[in-house]
Every structure is written in structure tokens, then in C-alpha cells.
Design an enzyme around this catalytic site. Structure first.
Site, PDB file in Angstrom:
ATOM      1  CG  ASP A  68      15.198  69.731  14.890  1.00 45.83           C
ATOM      2  OD1 ASP A  68      15.150  68.861  13.825  1.00 45.83           O
ATOM      3  OD2 ASP A  68      15.081  69.373  16.026  1.00 45.83           O
ATOM      4  CE  LYS A  73      10.990  64.609  14.730  1.00 43.36           C
ATOM      5  NZ  LYS A  73      12.303  65.507  15.265  1.00 43.36           N
ATOM      6  CG  MET A 101       6.544  69.635  22.624  1.00 40.80           C
ATOM      7  SD  MET A 101       7.065  68.000  21.979  1.00 40.80           S
ATOM      8  CE  MET A 101       7.946  67.888  23.636  1.00 40.80           C
TER       9      MET A 101
HETATM   10  N1  SAH Z   1      14.807  70.030  22.797  1.00 39.63           N
HETATM   11  C1  SAH Z   1      14.480  71.311  22.951  1.00 39.63           C
HETATM   12  C2  SAH Z   1      12.860  70.883  23.240  1.00 39.63           C
HETATM   13  C3  SAH Z   1      12.027  70.451  21.961  1.00 39.63           C
HETATM   14  S1  SAH Z   1      10.221  70.089  22.271  1.00 39.63           S
HETATM   15  C4  SAH Z   1      14.830  71.922  24.036  1.00 39.63           C
HETATM   16  O1  SAH Z   1      15.681  71.502  24.790  1.00 39.63           O
HETATM   17  O2  SAH Z   1      14.528  72.907  24.440  1.00 39.63           O
HETATM   18  C5  SAH Z   1       9.833  71.537  21.581  1.00 39.63           C
HETATM   19  C6  SAH Z   1       9.139  72.316  22.683  1.00 39.63           C
HETATM   20  O3  SAH Z   1      10.136  72.998  23.253  1.00 39.63           O
HETATM   21  C7  SAH Z   1       8.302  73.496  22.057  1.00 39.63           C
HETATM   22  O4  SAH Z   1       6.923  72.734  21.852  1.00 39.63           O
HETATM   23  C8  SAH Z   1       8.371  74.482  23.202  1.00 39.63           C
HETATM   24  O5  SAH Z   1       7.475  74.117  24.563  1.00 39.63           O
HETATM   25  C9  SAH Z   1       9.517  74.297  23.934  1.00 39.63           C
HETATM   26  N2  SAH Z   1      10.488  75.273  23.224  1.00 39.63           N
HETATM   27  C10 SAH Z   1      11.617  75.237  22.365  1.00 39.63           C
HETATM   28  N3  SAH Z   1      12.090  76.487  22.060  1.00 39.63           N
HETATM   29  C11 SAH Z   1      11.334  77.391  22.898  1.00 39.63           C
HETATM   30  C12 SAH Z   1      11.458  78.849  23.053  1.00 39.63           C
HETATM   31  N4  SAH Z   1      12.388  79.388  22.190  1.00 39.63           N
HETATM   32  N5  SAH Z   1      10.520  79.514  23.670  1.00 39.63           N
HETATM   33  C13 SAH Z   1       9.535  78.843  24.290  1.00 39.63           C
HETATM   34  N6  SAH Z   1       9.498  77.454  24.446  1.00 39.63           N
HETATM   35  C14 SAH Z   1      10.344  76.774  23.481  1.00 39.63           C
END
Ligand code: SAH
Length: 478
Positions: A248, A270, A383
Site C-alpha cells: 500500500d 488506493k 483518516m
Molecule cells: N491499518 C492501518 C490504518 C490504515 S487507515 C494501521 O493499522 O495503522 C489509514 C490511516 O491510518 C491514516 O489516514 C492515518 O490516520 C493513520 N496512519 C497510518 N500510518 C500513520 C502514520 N505513520 N502516522 C500517522 N497516522 C498514520
């Protein structure tokens, strides 16, 4: 990289060693082990070299060093205690474009001897190019302890059976899977550890004849929030064994670096608005690769089961009867807050933590606002930056105080991590300026952030505040 690491075949090839003392003896012993044809130029020889001479293992020229002697050698070693002479050997070799090593004098070396971990036929050579020999020694000790003694035995067996395995499995993927399965077979490992070579080879032959069909499989792996150090050991193992990795947009560069070099990397990030089609394409790719017999890793940012649609992808695999497994990852709510210095729970401020998605339905009915607005809890919003305005107003409408502390952590755990702090009423403004990916944290625990920040530039600020405090105290004492 300032040196090219190569392994040189010196069997029956002439090597000139100038010097006959104990340093020369050490080098000559190593050269004889690899079958080199050693010619020594020295006035006198130490007794171990005399013994080698009597056994016919070395040649001796009891003369002064002559520059033209370098012309007959592949490699030259100067190992005398006379710096002038060593220098002369170096210059003569350089003039004749021969590789030369003046022992323990790195500026006078056109090649250097690395430190070696020997599990012949496997050899691991390490070097700092002369910059940090002690560090190299420590590293070597670590590697010595880490690399099992029997890998050499395994490699020898593998060398003997290579052609037979190649004949049986014409495709590279099949061969790799065969060897991976054998090398990780505990019985095979035990037999090689105890030097039961014949039995180990019998086991190999049996496996080769078993004709097990190669079935593809999918590992759904959580890559964590960014810092590659947060990947689990199982995740690392999976991405290093994968034939194909579908990843991703949220998977960091440093995690991708760890994927096996010759694995196919397929970006399935995406694009906004094209979610549905994309997800179906990804599902189709997973099925296609697995059915080809590939070992597929579906690598997702954070944890695959936390707002990651991991469950949906597995449902497709299940329907297609494709074997799968799941390797959890550190989700952004855990990684980004830890690196920002925001504890999700705290005895004094928060007794629970709730993870929600900011993908709120237009009427706002998807979330239980009344419960979310209660005190003594931490809300973590994934998100959430786009809908920050709605989020802030709904929470306030249901009674969350406007001055509730909030933080937005952007690029959590990555070198460019940043944290913005404010209150719930300021959230929309903070969100509008936050780099993405960003995580919103709402609750009293955010108050701890300025004290507990330890990572990145905010930690620097903290240290300087601390220093100011100390300096003030010192001034007071004076
Ligand atoms: N599966 C992922 C989440 C996917 S949804 C998990 O467990 O982390 C995507 C959202 O995750 C982003 O919009 C943001 O809100 C958050 N996110 C993912 N990586 C991040 C990071 N390094 N720093 C801050 N927010 C993050």
C-alpha cells in the site's frame, strides 16, 4: 562503498610475500589454506616457515626484494618490520599494477583482508575499510554467535545436489521453495548439526522424490506505521521469503528495503474515489499470484485488521481455497502515539482508549457520539483530518468541553514525524495544516506530550527546555 568486496580464487596462483617473520607466517598460513602458490622473499625465515619449506609447501628466495619479482605474482603482501622496504614493495607493485597489501598499513594497501566468519563453503567477510576495526571485531563476535555451525554442512550438501534439484524443478520459484523447505526442516537441521551427512542426504533425496505439489499462499502482513524497526520478526521473515509483495501507499520505504531483492513488488495503493475498483483489482491479483504457486505477501501499513480491509481480502482467499496467514503489525494508534510521547491510557486521565475512523457517514449516525463525548477516555481517529470540523462540532454538541486537549501526529514514527497540539475547538484549523498520514488524538493524555516527547525534533526542544531549567538552577546556585 569505497572497496569492492570480491572473493578471489588463488588456487595454484602465485602470491609473493615479502618478509619471513611471524606476521608473514600468519598471512602465509591463510594463503596456504586456499591453495595459493606462496613465494617468500626474505633474508631469514622463522622456524614455522622453515617447516613449511621442508614440507615443500612454500618457495623461498633468500635475496633482497627486487621490483621485478612482483611481475610473477597475482597478489603481493609486504610483511616486514622495515617501513622503507614495505613502501618500496608497495610502489613497485603499484607501478606494475599488481594488488598489494602492506600489513597493518592501510594507506599502503590496494586491497585489504576482511574479517571472516568461516562456515565453509559459506564465508562472511566484513570490513570497515580500516575505519573501525574494534567495531568490526564486535560485529564478528555477534555474527559468529548468530550463524549456526551447521550452515556450512548444509551448503556443502546443497552444492552436491544442486544439479539433481535443478533437473527435477526447472522453475526457479519451485527450486527456491524446495530449498527453503529443506533448510528449515528441523530433522534436516538436526542431522547436519550432528554431522550425520549420509542420513541428511537421504532425507533430501526422499523429499526430492516425494513430488509434493507447490501450492501458493498469502501472508497478510502488517508493516507497522513506518519505522522499519517496528516490523515484527515474523513479518520480516515473510517479506524475505516472498516471491511477490503487494503493498500500500502507507508502507514506508525503509520497510520495502527489506523485501527480498528479486521479489516482484506491486504497488496497490488506493487512489481517492477509485476505492472499490482498486480493492477488487487487488483481490484479483492476490488470487492470480497465489494460483500460480507464488508465495505472496500482502503488506499493509500498520496492522492489517485495523481499518485495513484485511478481513475482506481474506474472505476472497477463503472462497478460492487459497491458504493464508496473518502477521499483525503495530497499528498507527500505538506507534504514532508512542513516538509522539502520548500514552493512550493513564491512571489519572484516561481509563480507556477508543479507535475510530473519520470516514463518517454524512448524517453522522455511524458513531455513538454520546459515548465518545464522555470524559476519562482517549479517542484516536484514523483518516480523520478531512472530517475534523464535523468531528469537533459533533463531540462538542454531545458535551465534550471545547478546551479538551487534542494532538495531530503526522508521519508517526518516520524521520519527518511532527505533532501539533491544541484544543478541540482548534481541531479543524490544526487538521487543515497537518501533513498526512495523520492521526488525531483527543483526550487529557495529550497534556503529557510536551514532557514525554522523545523522538525527532520535538525531543530536541524538550532537551533544550530541560537544559534551560538546569542552567537556571545552576545560576541560582552560583
Ligand atoms: N491499518 C492501518 C490504518 C490504515 S487507515 C494501521 O493499522 O495503522 C489509514 C490511516 O491510518 C491514516 O489516514 C492515518 O490516520 C493513520 N496512519 C497510518 N500510518 C500513520 C502514520 N505513520 N502516522 C500517522 N497516522 C498514520
Amino acid at each position: 562503498m569505497s572497496y569492492l568486496p570480491i572473493f578471489v580464487d588463488l588456487k595454484k596462483r602465485p602470491v609473493l610475500v615479502v618478509g619471513g617473520g611471524h606476521v608473514a607466517t600468519r598471512k602465509i598460513t591463510a594463503l596456504l589454506k586456499v591453495g595459493a602458490n606462496v613465494k617468500i622473499v626474505a633474508r631469514e625465515l622463522d622456524s614455522p616457515l622453515h617447516n613449511l619449506l621442508e614440507e615443500g609447501k612454500v618457495e623461498w628466495f633468500a635475496t633482497e626484494f627486487e621490483p621485478e619479482q612482483v611481475n610473477q605474482a597475482y597478489l603481493i603482501i609486504a610483511a616486514t618490520d622495515d617501513n622503507g622496504l614495505n613502501n618500496f614493495v608497495f610502489k613497485s607493485a603499484e607501478a606494475a599494477q599488481r594488488l598489494v597489501n602492506v600489513v597493518d598499513d592501510q594507506p599502503h594497501c590496494s586491497y585489504i583482508f576482511p574479517s571472516v566468519i568461516d562456515r565453509s563453503p559459506i564465508q562472511i567477510a566484513i570490513s570497515s575499510g580500516g575505519a573501525a576495526p574494534v567495531l568490526i571485531r564486535l560485529l564478528r563476535e555477534k555474527l559468529e554467535a548468530l550463524i549456526p555451525q551447521n550452515v556450512g554442512e548444509m551448503a556443502s550438501i546443497s552444492g552436491r545436489w544442486r544439479n539433481a534439484v535443478k533437473a527435477k524443478f526447472p522453475h526457479m520459484t519451485q527450486r527456491r521453495r524446495f530449498w527453503e523447505k529443506l533448510f528449515t526442516n528441523l530433522h534436516f537441521q538436526r542431522l547436519t548439526e550432528t554431522h550425520q551427512t549420509a542420513q541428511a542426504e537421504a532425507l533430501l533425496e526422499q523429499e526430492l522424490e516425494a513430488d509434493n505439489p507447490i501450492i501458493g499462499e498469502v501472508s497478510l502482513v502488517g508493516a507497522g506505521p513506518g519505522d522499519a524497526g517496528l516490523l515484527t520478526l515474523k513479518g520480516l521473515q515473510a517479506i524475505q521469503q516472498a516471491d511477490v509483495v503487494l503493498y500500500d501507499a502507507l508502507v514506508s520505504e525503509s520497510v520495502l528495503e527489506l523485501v527480498r531483492r528479486d521479489a516482484d513488488r506491486v504497488f496497490v495503493g488506493k487512489r481517492a474515489g477509485k476505492d472499490c475498483v482498486k480493492q477488487e483489482e487487488t483481490n484479483a491479483l492476490l488470487v492470480k499470484y497465489a494460483k500460480k504457486g507464488k508465495r505472496v505477501v500482502r503488506l499493509k501499513g500498520g496492522d492489517p485488521f485495523v481499518f485495513g480491509r484485511g478481513g475482506e481480502e481474506l474472505e476472497v482467499l477463503k472462497a478460492e481455497n487459497i491458504p493464508f496467514n496473518v502477521v499483525p503489525g503495530i497499528t498507527a494508534a500505538l506507534g504514532a502515539t508512542a513516538y509522539a510521547g502520548i500514552p493512550l491510557t493513564h491512571r489519572d486521565y484516561s481509563q480507556n482508549a477508543t479507535f475510530i475512523t473519520g470516514h463518517i457517514k454524512p448524517d453522522g449516525t455511524s458513531l455513538k457520539w454520546e459515548a465518545l463525548a464522555q470524559s476519562n477516555q482517549t479517542l484516536v481517529v484514523y483518516m480523520g483530518t478531512i472530517k475534523a470540523g464535523e468531528l469537533a462540532s459533533q463531540l462538542q454538541r454531545y458535551g465534550k468541553p471545547a478546551d479538551t486537549p487534542v494532538a495531530i501526529v503526522s508521519n508517526g514514527t518516520l524521520p519527518n514525524q511532527s505533532t501539533q497540539i491544541g484544543t478541540l475547538s482548534e481541531l479543524p484549523e490544526l487538521a487543515a495544516n497537518a501533513p498526512t498520514p495523520a492521526l488525531i488524538v483527543i483526550g487529557e493524555v495529550v497534556k503529557l506530550q510536551p514532557q514525554l516527547a522523545w523522538f525527532g525534533s520535538q525531543a530536541q526542544q524538550f532537551i533544550s527546555t530541560q537544559e534551560t531549567l538546569w542552567n537556571n538552577q545552576l545560576e541560582k546556585c552560583a
